[in-house]
Design an enzyme around this catalytic site. Structure first.
Site, PDB file in Angstrom:
ATOM      1  CD  GLU A  83     -18.352  10.120  -7.484  1.00  0.00           C
ATOM      2  OE1 GLU A  83     -18.947   9.195  -7.265  1.00  0.00           O
ATOM      3  OE2 GLU A  83     -17.268  10.156  -7.315  1.00  0.00           O
ATOM      4  CB  THR A 119     -13.487   9.874   2.392  1.00  0.00           C
ATOM      5  OG1 THR A 119     -14.664   9.059   2.297  1.00  0.00           O
ATOM      6  CG2 THR A 119     -13.898  11.332   2.212  1.00  0.00           C
ATOM      7  CD  GLU A 144     -14.944  16.357  -0.689  1.00  0.00           C
ATOM      8  OE1 GLU A 144     -15.173  16.970   0.359  1.00  0.00           O
ATOM      9  OE2 GLU A 144     -15.536  16.613  -1.755  1.00  0.00           O
ATOM     10  CB  CYS A 145     -14.779  10.941  -5.077  1.00  0.00           C
ATOM     11  SG  CYS A 145     -15.442   9.695  -6.177  1.00  0.00           S
ATOM     12  N   GLY A 146     -12.463  11.131  -6.604  1.00  0.00           N
ATOM     13  CA  GLY A 146     -11.374  11.117  -7.563  1.00  0.00           C
ATOM     14  C   GLY A 146     -10.130  11.739  -6.983  1.00  0.00           C
TER      15      GLY A 146
END
Length: 458
Positions: free
Chosen positions: A455, A423, A332-334
């Protein structure tokens, strides 16, 4: 039917801390007020509106109690109602910090305050204005008839005369609750995705909390808020909820350090309620994975620690081996950035990452992406959000996209490579426990490594 030990409702004074825009000082005021009440021996429960990882940890340090998100879209009304009711049973005061401007977003802070009949205090940075601050708060008060403004907190007030001008211009029904002096020692430090993580500046935060508490105590704000009429929160209905899918016997390794720290407590609680055991470890400092069936590398700031992540070859090899064994991985993200071949950090330096997914990650200044989306996973839809200031390039074709809350354009890409699902979206697991259980125990994939990051909030 409610349990005999539980009341049908709970009542407690409550205040919703809102603002006309972001950057007005909502978190500073909320944290200072929480610390003031805590210093006076009061039990204060604090909530944060919307998806956020950073502000809740700051507010938790200030109040000394866990801080949960309240989000009508991502978590749902029933979840918000339950959390407020449980807080009211133990607290002397409930504080809810809003997000963005009072009427921004769908649902907005105003929608949440109206639903639960929470009085609003408007925090406004009054630097560079005087009577205009009164006009702005009067406009906010009159914009909708289902919200009630308890008063104005004038932040960054320059002098006693400045305060007098604002107070004299306010409508009679909107009092000046407090005037917070313009003082850099009160403000909370920020970086590109929001506040600096509480764990990184704990001692500095303590000094700022105490300074803020002293400023608000001089204004007599604690007494005014504790004297507010109680808000009544109905007990949540004991509906016959579907039984949770089982992860009993599964062990999930959870990364938790300065690079990976953006974790919804509700996600951890759900995994444990489903029977999973959690084992925490650090990709920055540990050389091996804990014995586990699955890995979760939650969000944080890998771009600030890319050199150390790249230098920890034993950990990189351990995660690469986990991937090679075809165990599922959710990035997820980072975490997506960590799974790519390389990451260019905030200083423009490029570092080797895990290489589980083709592609390169790079920071892109102040431009970014944020918003609420539903991840359309093969296992089922899961609500969440995106909030990042990086870009992933050279990645393979996605298997799906996130579905934006209200816009028809495709949302964040969702990739799958062997057992890896990656993602930019941060998922709120309680939205669809069945989908998470399928993702973590998919046929032919004994477990799932979860990697999020970069984030927090929105």
């Amino acid at each position: 039917m409610a349990k005999p030990s539980e009341a049908a409702s709970a009542a407690c004074p409550a205040l919703f801390i809102a603002a006309p825009a972001s950057g007005q000082g909502k978190t500073t005021v909320t944290a200072s007020l929480a610390r003031l009440l805590r210093n006076r021996g009061q039990v204060v429960r604090v909530f944060k509106t919307g998806p956020d990882y950073l502000d809740p940890r700051v507010l938790a340090q200030a109040s000394g109690r866990p801080v949960d998100p309240l989000d009508l879209w991502m978590a749902g009304e029933a979840d918000c109602r339950r959390r407020l009711y449980e807080a009211a049973r133990e607290a002397d005061l409930i504080l809810v910090e809003g997000a963005m401007g009072l009427f921004d977003g769908e649902p907005s802070s105003a929608d949440l305050a109206a639903l639960f009949d929470l009085p609003l205090a408007i925090v406004m940075d009054v630097k560079g204005m005087a009577q205009t601050a009164a006009a702005l708060v009067a406009g906010l008060a009159g914009f909708r008839d289902d919200v009630r403004i308890a008063g104005l907190i004038a932040n960054a007030c320059g002098s006693p005369r400045h305060r007098e001008l604002i107070e004299a211009a306010l409508p009679a029904e909107i009092p000046l609750l407090a005037a917070v002096p313009r003082d850099a020692a009160l403000a909370l430090p920020e970086r590109h995705l929001g506040l600096v993580q509480a764990e990184e500046i704990r001692d500095d935060l303590e000094a700022r909390f105490e300074a803020g508490a002293a400023a608000l105590e001089a204004e007599g704000l604690a007494e005014a808020l504790l004297a507010l009429p109680p808000v009544t929160f109905a007990a949540p209905p004991e509906a016959a909820a579907a039984p949770l899918p089982s992860l009993r016997g599964r062990i999930i390794g959870v990364a938790r350090d300065a690079a990976f720290s953006f974790i919804y407590q509700a996600n951890l609680e759900l995994l444990e309620r489903m029977g999973a055991s959690l084992r925490f470890f650090s990709p920055l400092t540990d050389s091996r994975l804990p014995p586990c069936d699955a890995l979760w590398l939650p969000g944080g700031y890998p771009e600030l620690h890319a050199a150390r992540l790249a230098a920890n070859a034993p950990m990189r090899e351990a995660i690469q081996g986990f991937f090679a064994a075809d165990k599922p991985i959710l990035a997820e993200c980072g975490g997506l950035l960590y799974c790519l071949e390389s990451l260019t950090d905030v200083d423009g330096e490029t570092h080797a990452m895990l290489g589980l997914l083709p592609g390169r990650g790079a920071m892109r200044g102040r431009r970014g992406c944020q918003g609420m989306q539903t991840a359309e996973l093969p296992e089922g839809p899961v609500r969440g959000h995106a909030h990042h200031r990086s870009v992933a390039e050279g990645t393979p074709a996605p298997i799906a996209f996130g579905r934006r809350q209200r816009h028809p354009a495709p949302g964040e890409a969702i990739y799958r490579e062997r057992g890896l699902t990656a993602t930019y979206l941060h998922l709120y697991f309680p939205d669809n426990p069945d989908a998470l259980a399928r993702l973590l125990t998919a046929s032919g994939r004994p477990a799932c490594a979860i990697i999020e990051t970069e984030e927090s909030h929105g």
